[in-house]
Design a protein around this motif. Structure first.
Motif, PDB file in Angstrom:
ATOM      1  N   TYR A 278       2.059  26.634   8.954  1.00 51.64           N
ATOM      2  CA  TYR A 278       2.846  25.716   9.783  1.00 51.64           C
ATOM      3  C   TYR A 278       1.995  24.483  10.025  1.00 51.64           C
ATOM      4  O   TYR A 278       0.874  24.592  10.523  1.00 51.64           O
ATOM      5  CB  TYR A 278       3.247  26.377  11.100  1.00 51.64           C
ATOM      6  CG  TYR A 278       4.099  25.488  11.969  1.00 51.64           C
ATOM      7  CD1 TYR A 278       5.294  24.958  11.483  1.00 51.64           C
ATOM      8  CD2 TYR A 278       3.723  25.151  13.254  1.00 51.64           C
ATOM      9  CE1 TYR A 278       6.080  24.131  12.255  1.00 51.64           C
ATOM     10  CE2 TYR A 278       4.508  24.335  14.040  1.00 51.64           C
ATOM     11  CZ  TYR A 278       5.691  23.824  13.539  1.00 51.64           C
ATOM     12  OH  TYR A 278       6.462  22.997  14.305  1.00 51.64           O
ATOM     13  N   HIS A 279       2.517  23.338   9.621  1.00 49.81           N
ATOM     14  CA  HIS A 279       1.758  22.085   9.662  1.00 49.81           C
ATOM     15  C   HIS A 279       0.394  22.266   9.011  1.00 49.81           C
ATOM     16  O   HIS A 279      -0.623  21.791   9.499  1.00 49.81           O
ATOM     17  CB  HIS A 279       1.613  21.567  11.087  1.00 49.81           C
ATOM     18  CG  HIS A 279       2.884  21.040  11.664  1.00 49.81           C
ATOM     19  ND1 HIS A 279       3.458  19.865  11.271  1.00 49.81           N
ATOM     20  CD2 HIS A 279       3.707  21.559  12.613  1.00 49.81           C
ATOM     21  CE1 HIS A 279       4.582  19.661  11.946  1.00 49.81           C
ATOM     22  NE2 HIS A 279       4.770  20.685  12.766  1.00 49.81           N
TER      23      HIS A 279
ATOM     24  N   GLU B 199      11.290  22.301  16.857  1.00 54.22           N
ATOM     25  CA  GLU B 199      10.465  23.514  16.947  1.00 54.22           C
ATOM     26  C   GLU B 199      10.902  24.384  18.116  1.00 54.22           C
ATOM     27  O   GLU B 199      11.144  25.572  17.988  1.00 54.22           O
ATOM     28  CB  GLU B 199       9.010  23.081  17.113  1.00 54.22           C
ATOM     29  CG  GLU B 199       8.049  24.168  17.454  1.00 54.22           C
ATOM     30  CD  GLU B 199       6.695  23.577  17.787  1.00 54.22           C
ATOM     31  OE1 GLU B 199       6.336  23.544  18.990  1.00 54.22           O
ATOM     32  OE2 GLU B 199       5.985  23.134  16.870  1.00 54.22           O
TER      33      GLU B 199
ATOM     34  N   SER C  52       7.235  22.642   8.682  1.00 50.46           N
ATOM     35  CA  SER C  52       6.948  21.637   9.710  1.00 50.46           C
ATOM     36  C   SER C  52       8.229  21.331  10.459  1.00 50.46           C
ATOM     37  O   SER C  52       9.327  21.501   9.938  1.00 50.46           O
ATOM     38  CB  SER C  52       6.368  20.364   9.092  1.00 50.46           C
ATOM     39  OG  SER C  52       7.309  19.766   8.227  1.00 50.46           O
TER      40      SER C  52
ATOM     41  N   CYS D 115      -0.222  30.726   9.669  1.00 47.31           N
ATOM     42  CA  CYS D 115       0.341  31.177  10.955  1.00 47.31           C
ATOM     43  C   CYS D 115      -0.527  32.231  11.634  1.00 47.31           C
ATOM     44  O   CYS D 115      -0.619  32.266  12.851  1.00 47.31           O
ATOM     45  CB  CYS D 115       1.765  31.677  10.776  1.00 47.31           C
ATOM     46  SG  CYS D 115       2.947  30.338  10.531  1.00 47.31           S
TER      47      CYS D 115
ATOM     48  N   PHE E 183       8.587  30.293  11.353  1.00 51.77           N
ATOM     49  CA  PHE E 183       8.938  29.464  10.211  1.00 51.77           C
ATOM     50  C   PHE E 183       8.793  30.195   8.879  1.00 51.77           C
ATOM     51  O   PHE E 183       8.559  29.592   7.853  1.00 51.77           O
ATOM     52  CB  PHE E 183       8.108  28.167  10.202  1.00 51.77           C
ATOM     53  CG  PHE E 183       8.152  27.457  11.520  1.00 51.77           C
ATOM     54  CD1 PHE E 183       9.225  26.646  11.836  1.00 51.77           C
ATOM     55  CD2 PHE E 183       7.161  27.648  12.465  1.00 51.77           C
ATOM     56  CE1 PHE E 183       9.301  26.021  13.058  1.00 51.77           C
ATOM     57  CE2 PHE E 183       7.233  27.026  13.694  1.00 51.77           C
ATOM     58  CZ  PHE E 183       8.305  26.210  13.990  1.00 51.77           C
TER      59      PHE E 183
ATOM     60  N   HIS F  66      -3.239  30.353  13.586  1.00 54.61           N
ATOM     61  CA  HIS F  66      -2.706  29.149  14.224  1.00 54.61           C
ATOM     62  C   HIS F  66      -2.951  29.096  15.730  1.00 54.61           C
ATOM     63  O   HIS F  66      -2.194  29.665  16.516  1.00 54.61           O
ATOM     64  CB  HIS F  66      -1.211  29.047  13.934  1.00 54.61           C
ATOM     65  CG  HIS F  66      -0.744  27.652  13.777  1.00 54.61           C
ATOM     66  ND1 HIS F  66      -0.674  26.768  14.815  1.00 54.61           N
ATOM     67  CD2 HIS F  66      -0.337  26.989  12.675  1.00 54.61           C
ATOM     68  CE1 HIS F  66      -0.224  25.611  14.373  1.00 54.61           C
ATOM     69  NE2 HIS F  66      -0.018  25.721  13.070  1.00 54.61           N
TER      70      HIS F  66
ATOM     71  N   SER G 274       4.117  25.470   3.513  1.00 57.60           N
ATOM     72  CA  SER G 274       3.841  25.022   4.870  1.00 57.60           C
ATOM     73  C   SER G 274       5.106  24.423   5.482  1.00 57.60           C
ATOM     74  O   SER G 274       5.640  23.439   4.981  1.00 57.60           O
ATOM     75  CB  SER G 274       2.729  23.962   4.863  1.00 57.60           C
ATOM     76  OG  SER G 274       2.429  23.555   6.171  1.00 57.60           O
TER      77      SER G 274
END
Length: 141
Positions: A94-95, A68, A62, A99, A49, A102, A60
């Motif tokens: 990401y969310h 996804e 999503s 990353c 992303f 993550h 960020s």
């Protein structure tokens, strides 16, 4: 550069292979298959992303699970399935999670689900923010 750029002004868009997951995955897998002949380690970047240049260390992304998997991760999986020697995480979040830290992307998807067990790299100098979080999140280097 295996990102799906949102706009041509993105940081590595000019290095990319395209903006559609399916042909992008085919091109990436072909590249991964051809690189070992040159005795170098191949790698795909970025997971995932990383499609915005401005504030990319803060923005960020999503997506819902279906989007996804079908849009943003399918070409990365093609690269991994072809035998990529490394994958690079991304600067962005990401969310809401960096990353490079993550757990879901690095441990659950890349390592556990896709059986990637080679080398997971951070994105340049700002690819991780907290070493403990990056290590717990699955980062190798």
């Amino acid at each position: 550069m295996i990102n799906l750029p949102d706009n041509p002004g993105g940081g590595s868009s000019e290095d990319g292979y395209g903006e559609d997951s399916v042909p992008l995955g085919v091109r990436c897998a072909s590249w991964v298959n051809g690189v070992p002949e040159e005795k170098v380690i191949d790698g795909g970047k970025h997971l995932a992303f990383n499609s915005m240049e401005w504030d990319r260390c803060k923005v960020s992304g999503s997506a819902g699970k279906r989007t996804e998997r079908e849009v943003f991760l399918t070409h990365v999986k093609d690269c991994v399935d072809a035998g990529a020697g490394s994958v690079m995480s991304a600067y962005n979040l990401y969310h809401g999670v960096q990353c490079g830290h993550h757990d879901y992307l690095l441990n659950q998807v890349l390592t556990d689900e896709w059986d990637f067990d080679v080398c997971l790299l951070r994105d340049f100098a700002w690819g991780i923010q907290v070493c403990v979080d990056a290590t717990n999140g699955g980062m190798d280097a």
